[in-house]
Enzyme design. Structure first.
Site, PDB file in Angstrom:
ATOM      1  N   ASP A  80       0.924  -1.307  -0.222  1.00 45.39           N
ATOM      2  CA  ASP A  80      -0.140  -0.035  -0.124  1.00 45.39           C
ATOM      3  C   ASP A  80       0.955   1.347  -0.056  1.00 45.39           C
ATOM      4  OD1 ASP A  80      -2.437   1.308   0.221  1.00 45.39           O
ATOM      5  OD2 ASP A  80      -2.353   1.379   2.430  1.00 45.39           O
ATOM      6  N   GLU A 132      -2.757   6.082  -8.652  1.00 40.54           N
ATOM      7  CA  GLU A 132      -3.597   6.998  -7.883  1.00 40.54           C
ATOM      8  C   GLU A 132      -3.289   8.435  -8.629  1.00 40.54           C
ATOM      9  OE1 GLU A 132      -2.893   6.943  -3.555  1.00 40.54           O
ATOM     10  OE2 GLU A 132      -3.253   9.032  -3.300  1.00 40.54           O
ATOM     11  N   HIS A 211      -9.710   4.938  -0.359  1.00 38.18           N
ATOM     12  CA  HIS A 211      -8.747   4.879   0.774  1.00 38.18           C
ATOM     13  C   HIS A 211      -9.366   5.861   1.882  1.00 38.18           C
ATOM     14  CE1 HIS A 211      -4.790   3.540  -0.916  1.00 38.18           C
ATOM     15  NE2 HIS A 211      -5.375   3.681  -1.954  1.00 38.18           N
TER      16      HIS A 211
HETATM   17  P1  13P Z   1      -8.034   4.425   7.314  1.00 33.87           P
HETATM   18  O1  13P Z   1      -6.750   4.464   8.105  1.00 33.87           O
HETATM   19  O2  13P Z   1      -8.582   5.930   7.243  1.00 33.87           O
HETATM   20  O3  13P Z   1      -8.935   3.365   7.428  1.00 33.87           O
HETATM   21  O4  13P Z   1      -7.349   4.283   5.689  1.00 33.87           O
HETATM   22  C1  13P Z   1      -6.357   3.279   5.316  1.00 33.87           C
HETATM   23  C2  13P Z   1      -5.906   3.216   4.102  1.00 33.87           C
HETATM   24  O5  13P Z   1      -6.540   4.244   3.016  1.00 33.87           O
HETATM   25  C3  13P Z   1      -4.781   2.778   3.649  1.00 33.87           C
HETATM   26  O6  13P Z   1      -4.380   2.770   2.308  1.00 33.87           O
END
Ligand code: 13P
Length: 285
Positions: A80, A132, A211
């Site tokens: 990620d 993105e 996200h």
């Molecule tokens: P949150 O921490 O707001 O759930 O977002 C997680 C995220 O988008 C990881 O890429």
């Protein structure tokens, strides 16, 4: 086991979202896994660069393999918010199923250029790529005591999506439509710009990623999924449930990890089960 591409196609067509649940600790994984098993849902385990450096890329891959084998569930791994091609390459070579190149802070041309390199390297190895366009709000603390202000200029511009997708042939695309990383502890919910999302889906014929899923009201999530969001990322809500329950358990002066971890794992499982139900991915494994 069917491929991650298969599950993205299925989610896009059948209008549900695959949950990406981030982790950096084995006990969190136990909670996520229990939820996925209980509800027979496909899941993506996510690690940011920081999370993956703590866990280890090879260790995360080995764990995924064991869990897949033991449960028969479609469990995938995504790197990620990878900021560099070099690190994404490492994740791909280690055996990740998917990588997310976050070039959102770069000028569009530079974002496109690196995304193309990532796609070339990843696709050759059958790895799914998330691109993105637009900036998703974030800061280090992840829990905000005031309403998080989304800057209008950070939202994804449909024209940039057209330009990006024409050149960078990513499989799925993360967009900025009002959510932010982390959650507002005062309970103020992110406000998803559904009109903006509609404009984006009109020009992007690929699954989209939301996200910052923590704290987002169920109704907004459902409407976003109906419009073409096929993956939703959750991290902060899991972290909060895990950390708060763990703090309470440690107060009891228990020192045996497999004992004081029972309740935090259950707390994670409860959060993830709630999300899987909201995302409509129950029974989709
Ligand atoms: P949150 O921490 O707001 O759930 O977002 C997680 C995220 O988008 C990881 O890429």
């Amino acid at each position: 086991m069917k491929s991650l591409k298969h599950y993205f196609k299925k989610a896009y067509k059948e209008k549900f979202a695959i949950g990406q649940f981030n982790f950096s600790d084995w006990s969190q994984v136990k909670g996520i896994l229990a939820a996925a098993q209980n509800l027979k849902a496909p899941i993506i385990l996510g690690t940011s660069e920081g999370e993956s450096k703590y866990v280890g890329l090879a260790e995360a891959v080995a764990m995924r393999d064991v869990l897949r084998k033991k449960t028969g569930l479609p469990i995938f791994l995504n790197l990620d918010h990878g900021k560099s091609f070099e690190y994404l390459k490492e994740a791909i070579l280690a055996g990740y199923d998917m990588v997310h190149f976050d070039g959102s802070k770069l000028p569009l041309e530079e974002n496109i250029k690196i995304s193309k390199e990532v796609v070339k390297f990843a696709h050759w190895r059958g790895v799914v790529v998330e691109g993105e366009v637009g900036k998703i709000g974030t800061d280090a603390s992840r829990t905000y005591t005031e309403k998080f202000e989304i800057k209008e200029e950070d939202l994804t511009k449909p024209q940039e999506v057209v330009e990006y997708l024409k050149q960078a042939k990513v499989d799925v695309l993360a967009v900025s439509v009002g959510t932010f990383h982390g959650m507002d502890v005062t309970g103020v919910s992110p406000d998803i710009r559904l009109e903006k999302l509609k404009e984006i889906t009109a020009v992007a014929n690929i699954p989209l990623v939301l996200h910052g899923g923590s704290g987002t009201p169920e109704e907004s999530l459902k409407q976003s999924i109906a419009l073409g969001i096929s993956k939703i990322n959750i991290n902060t809500e899991t972290r909060l449930a895990f950390a708060n329950t763990l703090k309470a358990e440690l107060e009891k002066n228990e020192i045996t990890p497999y004992k004081y971890m029972v309740e935090p794992i259950k707390a994670v499982q409860a959060v993830i089960e709630g999300k899987i139900k909201q995302f409509g991915s129950e029974g989709k494994a």
